[in-house]
Design an enzyme around this catalytic site. Structure first.
Site, PDB file in Angstrom:
ATOM      1  N   PRO A  34     -11.677  -5.659  -3.253  1.00  0.00           N
ATOM      2  CA  PRO A  34     -10.698  -5.326  -2.401  1.00  0.00           C
ATOM      3  C   PRO A  34     -11.131  -4.557  -0.852  1.00  0.00           C
ATOM      4  O   PRO A  34     -11.974  -3.892  -1.197  1.00  0.00           O
ATOM      5  CB  PRO A  34      -9.540  -4.636  -3.044  1.00  0.00           C
ATOM      6  CG  PRO A  34      -9.947  -4.573  -4.301  1.00  0.00           C
ATOM      7  CD  PRO A  34     -11.493  -4.888  -4.493  1.00  0.00           C
ATOM      8  N   GLY A  67      -7.467   2.107 -15.658  1.00  0.00           N
ATOM      9  CA  GLY A  67      -6.900   2.662 -14.592  1.00  0.00           C
ATOM     10  C   GLY A  67      -5.545   2.296 -14.122  1.00  0.00           C
ATOM     11  O   GLY A  67      -5.149   2.473 -12.856  1.00  0.00           O
ATOM     12  N   GLY A  68      -4.813   2.126 -15.186  1.00  0.00           N
ATOM     13  CA  GLY A  68      -3.433   1.923 -15.050  1.00  0.00           C
ATOM     14  C   GLY A  68      -2.480   2.733 -14.522  1.00  0.00           C
ATOM     15  O   GLY A  68      -1.391   2.460 -14.207  1.00  0.00           O
ATOM     16  N   LEU A  93      -3.156   3.978  -8.166  1.00  0.00           N
ATOM     17  CA  LEU A  93      -2.428   3.455  -7.265  1.00  0.00           C
ATOM     18  C   LEU A  93      -2.488   1.721  -7.367  1.00  0.00           C
ATOM     19  O   LEU A  93      -1.559   1.383  -7.239  1.00  0.00           O
ATOM     20  CB  LEU A  93      -3.451   3.487  -5.893  1.00  0.00           C
ATOM     21  CG  LEU A  93      -3.173   2.449  -4.666  1.00  0.00           C
ATOM     22  CD1 LEU A  93      -1.893   2.874  -3.996  1.00  0.00           C
ATOM     23  CD2 LEU A  93      -4.444   2.974  -3.679  1.00  0.00           C
ATOM     24  N   TYR A 126     -21.552   5.814  -5.562  1.00  0.00           N
ATOM     25  CA  TYR A 126     -20.230   4.863  -5.938  1.00  0.00           C
ATOM     26  C   TYR A 126     -20.749   3.472  -5.661  1.00  0.00           C
ATOM     27  O   TYR A 126     -20.387   2.556  -6.672  1.00  0.00           O
ATOM     28  CB  TYR A 126     -18.988   5.136  -4.719  1.00  0.00           C
ATOM     29  CG  TYR A 126     -18.049   4.357  -4.986  1.00  0.00           C
ATOM     30  CD1 TYR A 126     -16.787   4.608  -5.945  1.00  0.00           C
ATOM     31  CD2 TYR A 126     -17.627   3.283  -4.221  1.00  0.00           C
ATOM     32  CE1 TYR A 126     -15.781   3.882  -6.030  1.00  0.00           C
ATOM     33  CE2 TYR A 126     -16.543   2.449  -4.004  1.00  0.00           C
ATOM     34  CZ  TYR A 126     -15.554   2.985  -5.021  1.00  0.00           C
ATOM     35  OH  TYR A 126     -14.396   2.020  -5.076  1.00  0.00           O
ATOM     36  N   LYS A 152      -0.687  14.860   5.553  1.00  0.00           N
ATOM     37  CA  LYS A 152      -1.152  16.073   6.799  1.00  0.00           C
ATOM     38  C   LYS A 152       0.248  15.954   7.795  1.00  0.00           C
ATOM     39  O   LYS A 152       0.683  17.096   8.149  1.00  0.00           O
ATOM     40  CB  LYS A 152      -2.394  15.648   7.595  1.00  0.00           C
ATOM     41  CG  LYS A 152      -3.017  16.933   8.056  1.00  0.00           C
ATOM     42  CD  LYS A 152      -4.539  16.264   8.705  1.00  0.00           C
ATOM     43  CE  LYS A 152      -5.123  17.183   9.578  1.00  0.00           C
ATOM     44  NZ  LYS A 152      -6.463  16.962   9.817  1.00  0.00           N
TER      45      LYS A 152
END
Ligand code: NDP
Length: 318
Positions: free
Chosen positions: A166, A11-12, A15, A139, A190
């Site tokens: 987190p 996942g590097g 974010l 999830y 937005k």
């Protein structure tokens, strides 16, 4: 003496991964070599690709961030996909880490996987004490299984596979897509459009009343590196700002409006779902283990993220 650590960050490209990369590139640790991989390097829901990736890089340590991640509305309509994809990714990463002799894995849970009906503040002992909120149960159960796997790998094989929890993360390199983003990048995207179009009304989905703890990705990155180097327990560790720093969605929206210099009207579309009202987590364990850690003030972090988004609009994940 321990040899050079080879740290693979799954996942590097995301974010959190990008924030860790930025941190270690500035720090330049001599006894560590860091490798950041995204889905282009390997589809971790596929065991063969996962095995080849590990054979190529031969990591001694893994920070496992890769996951199918999304905001409330994306989760609500894709619970099965979130469940299955994340179960496959997590099982492949942990089993391949075990088989290739990885010394330590730090995986990533989330405060949104905690029981829906609970007492507050939530702490690390409460992960499995009741069903998660129905909006993101796919999830949540996939994430909870990481903690179960970690305990089983420790019991059966003595592995130091652990996890952190987190709270909501935001920062540069976030996903700013209007359909699948989390609340802060979604509102920034937005509002950016509203300001560009010269409009004077900013409508936030939901009542604006739910409360959330938000952690800046650059703070989380520093904490991840500290956990990798110093936290030696299989039990999860909550990585969150203090309880007193919890903010309502409307406060976050106002802060974002300020960062974009928007002086029009803020409206709330109460016909849209609010999700969980709050999920206040205690960071007492973190504070005890790492008492000197200083979080970036929320307005500063929002301003830096808004500025990054404006400057990197053409390359941002939209
Ligand atoms: P992002 O969506 O920004 O990044 C997700 C990462 O996972 C990307 O690098 C993506 O690769 C990779 N990925 C997704 N699917 C696969 C796959 N099948 N094979 C290989 N890689 C894959 O997520 P975040 O950085 O926000 O999240 C990182 C971790 O933190 C996740 O585990 C998430 O659950 C957790 N977390 C996030 C929170 C948040 O608010 N964002 C809150 C709490 C926890 P690519 O981009 O190359 O496709």
């Amino acid at each position: 003496m321990e040899g050079k650590k080879v740290i693979l960050v799954t996942g590097g490209s995301g974010l959190v991964g990008q924030a860790i990369r930025e941190f270690v590139e500035n720090e330049k640790p001599v006894d560590e070599s860091w490798i950041f991989v995204g889905s282009k390097d390997a589809d971790l829901s596929n065991i063969e690709q996962t095995t080849v990736l590990f054979q190529k890089h031969k990591p001694t340590h893994v920070i496992h961030l890769a996951a199918m991640v999304g905001g409330l509305f994306h989760n609500m309509s894709h619970n099965l996909d979130f469940l299955r994809t994340n179960i496959h990714i997590n099982d492949n990463v942990l089993e391949t880490s075990f088989r290739s002799g990885v010394k330590k894995v730090v995986s990533c849970l989330s405060t949104c996987i905690f029981p829906d009906k609970t007492s507050y503040p939530i702490d690390e002992t409460m992960v499995h004490l009741g069903p998660p909120h129905p909006s993101n149960f796919g999830y949540s159960y996939a994430k909870r299984l990481i903690d179960i796997s970690n305990k089983a790998y420790f019991q059966q094989h003595g592995c130091l596979f652990t996890s952190v929890i987190p709270c909501n993360v935001f920062g540069p390199h976030d996903n700013f897509n209007l359909q699948s983003s989390h609340v802060i990048p979604g509102l920034m995207r937005k509002l950016h459009q509203i300001v560009e179009n010269g409009e004077d009304k900013f409508t936030v989905l939901g009542s604006g009343k739910p409360l959330r703890q938000f952690i800046y990705s650059r703070d989380l990155a520093r904490l991840f590196v500290w956990v990798l180097r110093h936290y030696q327990d299989v039990e999860p560790l909550i990585l969150s700002v203090d309880e007193k720093d919890e903010v309502s969605i409307s406060q976050a929206a106002e802060q974002i409006a300020e960062a974009f210099g928007f002086s029009g009207q803020l409206l709330y579309d109460t016909s849209m779902a609010d999700g969980q009202f709050k999920k206040t987590a205690s960071n007492a364990k973190l504070r005890q283990l790492n008492p000197d850690f200083k979080f970036t003030p929320f307005p500063v972090a929002i301003k830096e993220t808004a500025d990054w988004f404006k400057e990197n609009y053409s390359n941002a994940r939209l």
